[in-house]
Design an enzyme around this catalytic site. Structure first.
Site, PDB file in Angstrom:
ATOM      1  N   ALA A  61       0.731  -1.323  -0.028  1.00 26.68           N
ATOM      2  CA  ALA A  61       0.054   0.104  -0.336  1.00 26.68           C
ATOM      3  C   ALA A  61       0.705   1.239   0.377  1.00 26.68           C
ATOM      4  O   ALA A  61       2.544   1.368   0.225  1.00 26.68           O
ATOM      5  CB  ALA A  61      -0.817  -0.130   0.938  1.00 26.68           C
ATOM      6  N   GLY A 100       0.482  -4.918   1.020  1.00 24.28           N
ATOM      7  CA  GLY A 100      -0.773  -4.800   0.540  1.00 24.28           C
ATOM      8  C   GLY A 100      -0.423  -5.392  -0.526  1.00 24.28           C
ATOM      9  O   GLY A 100      -1.749  -6.356  -1.203  1.00 24.28           O
ATOM     10  N   GLU A 103      -1.122  -8.939  -0.718  1.00 20.09           N
ATOM     11  CA  GLU A 103      -2.717  -9.548  -0.024  1.00 20.09           C
ATOM     12  C   GLU A 103      -3.672  -9.165  -1.398  1.00 20.09           C
ATOM     13  O   GLU A 103      -4.541 -10.852  -1.434  1.00 20.09           O
ATOM     14  CB  GLU A 103      -2.804  -8.454   1.224  1.00 20.09           C
ATOM     15  CG  GLU A 103      -2.244  -8.613   2.117  1.00 20.09           C
ATOM     16  CD  GLU A 103      -3.200  -7.272   2.965  1.00 20.09           C
ATOM     17  OE1 GLU A 103      -2.407  -6.378   3.089  1.00 20.09           O
ATOM     18  OE2 GLU A 103      -4.082  -8.185   3.962  1.00 20.09           O
ATOM     19  N   GLU A 123       4.194  -6.202   7.985  1.00 22.02           N
ATOM     20  CA  GLU A 123       3.655  -4.767   8.651  1.00 22.02           C
ATOM     21  C   GLU A 123       3.976  -4.419  10.049  1.00 22.02           C
ATOM     22  O   GLU A 123       3.963  -3.413  10.682  1.00 22.02           O
ATOM     23  CB  GLU A 123       2.017  -5.206   8.412  1.00 22.02           C
ATOM     24  CG  GLU A 123       1.091  -4.723   6.688  1.00 22.02           C
ATOM     25  CD  GLU A 123       1.535  -6.056   5.660  1.00 22.02           C
ATOM     26  OE1 GLU A 123       1.967  -6.731   6.557  1.00 22.02           O
ATOM     27  OE2 GLU A 123       0.792  -5.970   4.506  1.00 22.02           O
TER      28      GLU A 123
END
Ligand SMILES: NC(=O)c1ccc[n+]([C@@H]2O[C@H](COP(=O)([O-])OP(=O)(O)OC[C@H]3O[C@@H](n4cnc5c(N)ncnc54)[C@H](O)[C@@H]3O)[C@@H](O)[C@H]2O)c1
Length: 700
Positions: A61, A100, A103, A123
């Site tokens: 992200a 992300g 993911e 993270e």
């Protein structure tokens, strides 16, 4: 366009190009949504291929978005659309699939990658948890236990491991795009349909109470004082008991909670601060650094050898010069030993060792200097010696070469003034061991040119250092701030606290190593010699650094003599309490009439931290450091300050500058106005209810 969509042979091919590292920012998400709805509108599409262009797959992200409103729901919606497509979706990966990005791949139906691809969910290192479905999808693919191993370790795994764990379906040989398309085509041809991760069931055997207990203990010991690891455990275990949608709800709740912790704010602050240090607002943007292809290091001792290793590791040839054959051979021998132990520990291959050693040439004269683009002096800490060397460098070095000194305590302006080209002179303050420690203080004098500053900051990149720019003052940023910290730690020992009490409280608070143990490691003679050589710079306090002086006088120099503040057994760095050291310090306390007192943990921590903060604020006020964030980088990368507390300046904001100010006055009244004078800027900011973060912003 970030996202392009092509249709070929019944396949929709989605290509993403968001340089430099393909973060999934708002524009990328928006265009992906558009591409998915376009695909849905075409019944002829029988399969989907998703790829990233450029040097890597999605690297995660966009961390810059963290400051705004939470984005979890948007990610969740995007991934649900991707996963919900009625035809097989194949993702092809290369580079690093991070956070992300990974993911997103988990929400695709099939995952393939080319050799060399790495996968990680990092993270927790930012104090947060995967918040885009990762905690619910990954355990559905590989089980709760393995999912948490990956999340807690935060480290990348290779293709072979990903295949073994089972979240990767195949390794693509040859070209990524062609290989992924062929994989998708084969699926379509064989009539395979979508394979949704969310519809899978978690293996209950991977989520037993015993596993939870083990992982919890692991998270506590790996991340003391931190919550993100434990929160990740809570989220991933929920995948074993909640239906997918509810699991996602729970994940979002926990992810948002983790973002509100001081831990995550601190870690994200340091993350950004480290990226900012190279920005020097006052340097004209057109100023470019000079290319560095060759280096020379003068002085083959502890520091010179380590610095030479940094260059060789970067693939840059370096000549290491010493004045005596014996010192040079010792230095080259130490370098060879360092590489040998790296080979033994599996850090590099034997061939790398030979390659790197081949880049380091020893010399006893200055013949190599005219070829060097940067010359770093690391001889004894002696101003006259350094001035003599720099006077010679000015005529020998090529016209634009950077002339650097690694001095810790000398006035770099005085070194620069010995040359006819002070504009090229700069401090490059490496930390010991120079080949290991990431921090590099870059010290400019008033004469250093903009180009020399830029060259030095750029040079840090290949050397894999985090540079922090400072102006000249005694101790620069880090060591200057250490002074009051060490002063109080030593004073408390004189007041009757044992070394273990002091170090224990500091380590319990989060310091990587208590300051007295640091002295034992660095050598007590080092600090005593500095204090003797610069006695005029210290306050007239007869107890000042007297614990060090007492140990030094008794020949207790720390680990190298097997005893200092602690006792050490041969070949072992474990600290043992030593009644002899305690008695020695006590006798000195009596001689100096130091009143005895007992210390709570809170007092130990406050008395050590408040002077660090106060001096840091002085450094800001004097313009020695450009930003509070730079000071935080110095302390988190060079002095073992816990990253999850954000560095001393960030920490000061979290406890409030008013509390820092009041605490400083409290100790001033209790002890000595000589040492506990609040910095004027601290007084002002505390009075106005402002923060150091505000101060940084106001200067941008
Ligand atoms: N040791 C540390 O932790 C540390 C950390 C940061 C900076 N520094 C600074 O780095 C510098 C070097 O420190 P060190 O610990 O490596 O010292 P050291 O004593 O290990 O090495 C100094 C080397 O310089 C050589 N030398 C002396 N005069 C010379 C000359 N005229 N020409 C060429 N070589 C000469 C010596 O033979 C010796 O090999 C000092 O300025 C010190 O303040 C040291």
């Amino acid at each position: 366009m970030i996202v392009t969509l092509e249709f070929s042979g019944g396949l929709a091919i989605v290509s993403v190009d968001n340089p430099p590292v393909n973060t999934i920012n708002a524009a990328t998400r928006e265009q992906l949504f558009a591409a998915l709805s376009d695909i849905r509108a075409r019944p002829e599409v029988r399969g989907v291929v998703l790829l990233c262009l450029g040097r890597t797959f999605f690297s995660g992200a966009d961390i810059a978005e963290f400051a705004g409103p939470p984005k979890e729901l948007e990610f969740r919606r995007l991934f649900a659309e991707l996963e919900g497509l009625p035809v097989p979706v194949v993702v092809g990966m290369h580079g690093t699939a991070l956070g992300g990005g990974l993911e997103l791949a988990l929400a695709c139906h099939y995952r393939v990658a080319i050799p060399g691809t790495r996968f990680a969910l990092p993270e927790v290192t930012l104090g947060i948890i995967p918040g885009a479905g990762g905690t619910q999808r990954l355990p559905r693919l590989i089980g709760v236990e393995q999912a948490l191993e990956l999340i807690l370790s935060a480290r990348p795994v290779e293709v072979s491991r990903a295949l073994e764990l089972g979240f990767l379906d195949a390794q693509v040989e040859g070209e990524l795009r062609a290989g992924t398309i062929a994989y998708a085509q084969a699926l379509v041809d064989s009539g395979s349909g979508p394979r949704r991760t969310s519809e899978r069931v978690v293996d209950p055997m991977s989520a037993t109470p015993a596993i939870r207990e083990r992982l919890t203990a692991q998270a506590r010991s790996q991340y003391p004082h931190r919550s993100a690891g434990l929160t990740a455990i809570e989220a991933v275990f929920a995948a074993a008991r909640l239906p997918f949608e509810q699991g996602l709800e729970f994940e979002t709740e926990l992810a948002n909670r983790s973002k509100e912790t001081i831990e995550s704010k601190a870690l994200i602050h340091v993350f950004f601060a480290e990226r900012e240090t190279r920005k020097v607002p006052e340097l004209p943007p057109e100023v470019r650094g000079r290319p560095i292809a060759r280096a020379a290091v003068i002085g083959a001792g502890t520091m010179g050898g380590g610095i030479a290793i940094c260059f060789a590791n970067a693939g840059l040839p370096v000549t290491l010069i010493d004045s005596t054959r014996e010192a040079l051979e010792r230095g080259l021998g130490a370098i060879s030993n360092t590489y040998e132990s790296m080979v033994k520990r599996g850090r590099i291959r034997a061939a790398d060792k030979e390659l790197r050693l081949g880049l380091i040439r020893g010399a006893l004269d200055y013949a190599a200097l005219p070829d060097a683009d940067v010359i770093i002096e690391a001889v004894f800490e002696d101003l006259e010696l350094k001035r003599k060397i720099f006077a010679a460098l000015a005529t020998l070095a090529k016209p634009d070469a950077l002339l650097a000194t690694n001095t810790s305590t000398l006035d770099i302006a005085a070194i620069a003034s010995a040359t006819s080209r002070p504009q090229d002179v700069i401090g490059l303050h490496f930390f010991s061991p120079a080949n290991v420690m990431p921090l590099l203080e870059v010290i400019r004098t008033d004469s250093t040119s903009a180009q020399a500053i830029r060259t030095a900051l750029d040079l840090a990149r290949p050397l894999k250092k985090t540079p922090v720019l400072a102006r000249v003052c005694y101790g620069f940023i880090g060591n200057r701030m250490m002074e009051g910290y060490a002063r109080e730690a030593e004073r408390m020992v004189l007041e009757g606290a044992t070394p273990r009490r002091v170090d224990g409280a500091l380590e319990e608070w989060g310091m990587a190593m208590g300051i007295l143990a640091v002295f034992d490691m660095a050598g007590i003679d080092v600090s005593v010699n500095v204090h003797k050589a610069h006695a005029d710079k210290y306050p007239p306090d007869p107890s000042y650094y007297q614990a060090d002086f007492a140990l030094h006088a008794a020949g207790r120099l720390g680990q190298k003599t097997g005893k200092g503040y602690y006792r050490y057994l041969a070949g072992d760095r474990a600290r043992h309490d030593d009644p002899e050291a305690i008695a020695l310090i006590r006798a000195n306390a009596e001689r100096l009439r130091v009143p005895q007192r007992s210390h709570g943990d809170a007092e130990i921590v406050e008395r050590c931290l408040l002077p660090i903060i106060n001096e840091g604020i002085r450094i800001l006020e004097e313009g020695i450091a450009m930003r509070a964030g730079d000071i935080d980088v110095v302390w988190t990368s060079g002095y073992g300050f816990p990253r999850y507390r954000g560095g001393p300046m960030f920490y000061a904001d979290t406890i409030g500058l008013k509390a820092v100010y009041d605490g400083t006055l409290k100790y001033r009244d209790l002890f000595s106005p000589m040492h506990w004078q609040p910095a004027p800027l601290l007084a002002r900011l505390a009075r106005d209810g402002r923060t150091l973060a505000d101060w940084d912003k106001a200067r941008d």
